[in-house]
Scaffold this motif. Structure first.
Motif, mmCIF file in Angstrom:
data_model
loop_
_atom_site.group_PDB
_atom_site.id
_atom_site.type_symbol
_atom_site.label_atom_id
_atom_site.label_comp_id
_atom_site.label_asym_id
_atom_site.label_seq_id
_atom_site.Cartn_x
_atom_site.Cartn_y
_atom_site.Cartn_z
ATOM 1 N N LYS A 161 0.827 -1.190 0.000
ATOM 2 C CA LYS A 161 0.000 0.000 0.000
ATOM 3 C C LYS A 161 0.871 1.253 0.000
ATOM 4 O O LYS A 161 1.884 1.310 0.694
ATOM 5 C CB LYS A 161 -0.919 -0.002 1.227
ATOM 6 C CG LYS A 161 -2.006 1.030 1.114
ATOM 7 C CD LYS A 161 -2.904 1.046 2.313
ATOM 8 C CE LYS A 161 -3.737 2.303 2.317
ATOM 9 N NZ LYS A 161 -3.089 3.414 3.010
ATOM 10 N N GLY A 162 0.486 2.220 -0.774
ATOM 11 C CA GLY A 162 1.205 3.485 -0.810
ATOM 12 C C GLY A 162 0.228 4.636 -0.786
ATOM 13 O O GLY A 162 -0.972 4.438 -0.714
ATOM 14 N N LYS A 163 0.774 5.845 -0.844
ATOM 15 C CA LYS A 163 -0.132 7.001 -0.872
ATOM 16 C C LYS A 163 0.316 7.973 -1.950
ATOM 17 O O LYS A 163 1.470 7.938 -2.390
ATOM 18 C CB LYS A 163 -0.168 7.680 0.491
ATOM 19 C CG LYS A 163 1.172 8.152 0.992
ATOM 20 C CD LYS A 163 1.104 8.601 2.445
ATOM 21 C CE LYS A 163 2.506 8.756 3.000
ATOM 22 N NZ LYS A 163 2.555 9.106 4.412
ATOM 23 N N PHE A 164 -0.594 8.820 -2.367
ATOM 24 C CA PHE A 164 -0.181 9.895 -3.269
ATOM 25 C C PHE A 164 -0.797 11.206 -2.801
ATOM 26 O O PHE A 164 -1.836 11.224 -2.148
ATOM 27 C CB PHE A 164 -0.524 9.589 -4.734
ATOM 28 C CG PHE A 164 -1.983 9.475 -5.054
ATOM 29 C CD1 PHE A 164 -2.616 8.247 -5.032
ATOM 30 C CD2 PHE A 164 -2.726 10.597 -5.385
ATOM 31 C CE1 PHE A 164 -3.965 8.129 -5.338
ATOM 32 C CE2 PHE A 164 -4.077 10.497 -5.691
ATOM 33 C CZ PHE A 164 -4.694 9.244 -5.664
ATOM 34 N N ILE A 165 -0.091 12.276 -3.094
ATOM 35 C CA ILE A 165 -0.530 13.603 -2.673
ATOM 36 C C ILE A 165 -0.589 14.501 -3.900
ATOM 37 O O ILE A 165 0.412 14.674 -4.597
ATOM 38 C CB ILE A 165 0.437 14.182 -1.611
ATOM 39 C CG1 ILE A 165 0.462 13.269 -0.379
ATOM 40 C CG2 ILE A 165 0.026 15.596 -1.208
ATOM 41 C CD1 ILE A 165 1.561 13.596 0.610
ATOM 42 N N GLU A 166 -1.781 15.021 -4.184
ATOM 43 C CA GLU A 166 -1.949 15.937 -5.312
ATOM 44 C C GLU A 166 -1.808 17.364 -4.810
ATOM 45 O O GLU A 166 -2.531 17.782 -3.906
ATOM 46 C CB GLU A 166 -3.336 15.780 -5.941
ATOM 47 C CG GLU A 166 -3.515 14.500 -6.730
ATOM 48 C CD GLU A 166 -4.881 14.471 -7.410
ATOM 49 O OE1 GLU A 166 -5.211 13.435 -7.995
ATOM 50 O OE2 GLU A 166 -5.602 15.489 -7.330
#
Lengths: 81, 81
Positions: B39-44
């Motif tokens: 699992k990872g995350k992304f930030i816009e």
């Protein structure tokens, strides 16, 4: 073996308190040129499956069954190889 | 206005208990063909900035200052438009 990546983000209009908190923290660090921040997640799934389109179907089922809250979240499935 | 997306994932070898929990849950739902889940995350980030490369530099600074724990995480910056 197929690798699928599911990108999950909050729908437009849904409040993103985590994104807002990141924005405030960056603001305190002196990054004032930010207009908006939205936080999302992605899930990389390694599947024992050779057929790409079948893999995508399976991952779509996983999304609707468990991974995504379709009331407030959008998702996008990307099958890599 | 420039939109940058930061993808943050755990480095190889770093334990991912959340990914493991998702895998177990999917296993209980009958999805047994999964080999691994990370699992990872992304930030816009929407930036008031017209120059793409300058925007990327700024986002890189944000990553090293606050967004990413470079001891255990990798990150990738993508500037969209």
């Amino acid at each position: 073996m197929v690798k699928a990546i599911v990108h999950i983000s909050l729908k437009h209009g849904v409040l993103d308190p985590e994104g807002k908190a990141i924005q405030n923290a960056l603001d305190n660090f002196g990054f004032q040129e930010i207009k908006e921040i939205r936080k999302g997640k992605f899930i990389e799934i390694m599947l024992n499956e050779s057929d790409k389109s079948e893999a995508k179907d399976k991952v779509d089922k996983m999304c609707r069954k468990l991974l995504v809250n379709t009331v407030i979240e959008n998702y996008k499935i990307e099958v890599v190889d």
